[in-house]
Motif scaffolding. Structure first.
Motif, short mmCIF file in Angstrom:
data_model
loop_
_atom_site.label_atom_id
_atom_site.label_comp_id
_atom_site.label_asym_id
_atom_site.label_seq_id
_atom_site.Cartn_x
_atom_site.Cartn_y
_atom_site.Cartn_z
N ALA A 9 -15.99 1.56 24.92
CA ALA A 9 -15.45 2.01 23.63
C ALA A 9 -14.07 2.63 23.78
N GLU A 10 -13.84 3.27 24.91
CA GLU A 10 -12.56 3.96 25.13
C GLU A 10 -11.47 3.03 25.64
N LEU A 11 -11.85 2.00 26.41
CA LEU A 11 -10.86 1.16 27.07
C LEU A 11 -9.88 0.50 26.11
N PRO A 12 -10.33 -0.17 25.03
CA PRO A 12 -9.34 -0.83 24.16
C PRO A 12 -8.35 0.14 23.53
N LEU A 13 -8.79 1.34 23.23
CA LEU A 13 -7.88 2.32 22.65
C LEU A 13 -6.85 2.78 23.68
N HIS A 14 -7.30 2.94 24.92
CA HIS A 14 -6.37 3.31 25.99
C HIS A 14 -5.32 2.22 26.19
N ILE A 15 -5.77 0.97 26.28
CA ILE A 15 -4.83 -0.13 26.50
C ILE A 15 -3.88 -0.28 25.32
N ALA A 16 -4.43 -0.22 24.11
CA ALA A 16 -3.59 -0.38 22.91
C ALA A 16 -2.53 0.71 22.84
N ASP A 17 -2.89 1.92 23.22
CA ASP A 17 -1.93 3.02 23.19
C ASP A 17 -0.77 2.76 24.14
N ALA A 30 -6.86 -13.53 11.49
CA ALA A 30 -8.07 -13.44 10.69
C ALA A 30 -9.23 -12.83 11.46
N GLY A 31 -9.23 -13.00 12.80
CA GLY A 31 -10.38 -12.55 13.57
C GLY A 31 -10.15 -11.36 14.46
N ASN A 32 -8.89 -11.02 14.73
CA ASN A 32 -8.60 -9.91 15.63
C ASN A 32 -8.89 -8.55 14.99
N ARG A 33 -9.09 -7.57 15.84
CA ARG A 33 -9.28 -6.19 15.38
C ARG A 33 -8.00 -5.42 15.69
N VAL A 34 -7.31 -5.00 14.67
CA VAL A 34 -6.03 -4.31 14.84
C VAL A 34 -6.30 -2.89 15.33
N LEU A 35 -5.65 -2.56 16.45
CA LEU A 35 -5.83 -1.24 17.06
C LEU A 35 -4.62 -0.34 16.86
N HIS A 36 -3.49 -0.96 16.60
CA HIS A 36 -2.27 -0.18 16.36
C HIS A 36 -1.39 -0.96 15.40
N GLY A 37 -0.77 -0.26 14.45
CA GLY A 37 0.10 -0.91 13.48
C GLY A 37 -0.71 -1.59 12.39
N SER A 38 -0.09 -2.51 11.68
CA SER A 38 -0.77 -3.24 10.61
C SER A 38 -0.37 -4.70 10.67
N LEU A 39 -1.33 -5.56 10.35
CA LEU A 39 -1.12 -7.01 10.36
C LEU A 39 -1.86 -7.62 9.18
N PRO A 40 -1.38 -8.75 8.67
CA PRO A 40 -2.12 -9.42 7.59
C PRO A 40 -3.43 -9.98 8.11
N ARG A 41 -4.40 -10.12 7.22
CA ARG A 41 -5.69 -10.73 7.58
C ARG A 41 -5.93 -11.89 6.61
N ASP A 46 -19.70 -9.29 31.27
CA ASP A 46 -18.59 -9.64 32.16
C ASP A 46 -17.43 -10.31 31.44
N SER A 47 -17.46 -10.36 30.12
CA SER A 47 -16.36 -10.99 29.38
C SER A 47 -15.07 -10.21 29.58
N ASP A 48 -13.96 -10.96 29.59
CA ASP A 48 -12.68 -10.28 29.72
C ASP A 48 -12.27 -9.67 28.38
N TRP A 49 -11.16 -8.97 28.41
CA TRP A 49 -10.64 -8.29 27.22
C TRP A 49 -9.33 -8.96 26.83
N ASP A 50 -9.25 -9.44 25.59
CA ASP A 50 -8.06 -10.16 25.11
C ASP A 50 -7.29 -9.28 24.13
N PHE A 51 -6.03 -9.08 24.44
CA PHE A 51 -5.15 -8.31 23.56
C PHE A 51 -3.94 -9.15 23.17
N ALA A 52 -3.40 -8.87 22.02
CA ALA A 52 -2.14 -9.50 21.59
C ALA A 52 -1.17 -8.39 21.23
N VAL A 53 0.06 -8.52 21.73
CA VAL A 53 1.12 -7.60 21.34
C VAL A 53 2.03 -8.33 20.36
N TYR A 54 2.14 -7.79 19.17
CA TYR A 54 2.98 -8.37 18.12
C TYR A 54 4.30 -7.62 18.11
#
Length: 256
Positions: A9-17, A137-148, A42-50
């Motif tokens: 639960a903490e990892l994505p917030l740490h990476i996004a920050d 449409a499917g991503n979960r925005v962790l920082h900023g804002s994006l259209p859905r 064991d799934s990996d973690w996928d992030f996108a930087v916009y």
């Protein structure tokens, strides 16, 4: 092995920050199975930087996470313009570069029903340029804002025919050029590609976004072609019959 500092639960917030602090980055999103809730342990973690403007991969390297960081365009250019394979706190992490100007262009194109299909590793049928819209449409925005965005009606009208046309041509070419020579491997490859192209057509007609091919055949109900491909042998008549049967199955599944 060192103990992990962050929970799942903490990892994505740490990476996004950390990613959000890079110059030019306007938003960070979690994607893939982790965002959809369909992941395995064991799934990996996928992030996108916009980003907007000049993004420098050297800034990502400077974060100090071990792994490979590509230059812009390092993944062959096109809609996938680069990214990184990293290890963060003992987990496998992928980071994709997303130029907001490019994303906005493809969003406008998708809303007009226009797209291209590009060659890309790990995509048998190629990747449609509207994949970056599907990610929104499917991503979960962790920082900023994006259209859905919803699935555009114009894309739902035009994409199925474009995909199905490719599938028909793929099978027709194999039937004419590979089956008469008993080229079983080529026929199997063409069948696999045509099945994925048809699956894209089926899901586009439903208005369902696609971001990868991992479950594409399951989602479209085309797994029943598996036994026909598995039974292919280097016999011209048998290969022709198998391709004809596959064409019937795909034609019945394809949107009208």
């Amino acid at each position: 092995m060192a103990a992990m500092r962050f929970t799942d639960a903490e990892l994505p917030l740490h990476i996004a920050d950390r990613l959000a602090g890079l110059p030019a980055v306007r938003a960070v999103a979690l994607g893939g199975s982790r965002a959809a809730g369909t992941h395995r342990p064991d799934s990996d973690w996928d992030f996108a930087v916009y980003y907007r403007g000049g993004f420098d991969p050297a800034d990502l390297r400077a974060l100090g996470w071990p792994g490979e960081v590509s230059e812009l365009g390092g993944w062959g250019g096109g809609v996938f313009n680069g990214g990184a394979w990293l290890t963060v706190d003992g987990r496998r992490v992928d980071v994709h570069y997303r130029d907001l100007a490019d994303v906005e262009h493809h969003l406008a194109e998708a809303r007009a029903g226009r797209f291209r299909i590009e060659n890309l590793l790990f995509h048998l049928a190629g990747v449609p340029t509207y994949i970056v819209v599907a990610e929104l449409a499917g991503n979960r925005v962790l920082h900023g804002s994006l259209p859905r965005p919803d699935y555009p009606p114009a894309l739902r009208e035009r994409a199925p025919g474009a995909w199905w046309s490719r599938a028909e041509l793929t099978l027709s070419y194999a039937r004419t050029n590979f089956a008469p020579r008993g080229a079983a491997l080529e026929c199997a490859g063409a069948a696999a590609r045509a099945c994925h192209e048809t699956a894209h057509a089926v899901l586009a007609a439903r208005g369902e976004w696609v971001t990868n091919e991992k479950r594409l055949l399951d989602r479209s109900g085309l797994r029943l072609v598996d036994p026909l491909v598995a039974a292919m042998t280097p016999d011209a008549a048998a290969l022709t019959g198998a391709l004809d049967r596959i064409a019937e199955i795909l034609g019945a599944a394809a949107p009208e």
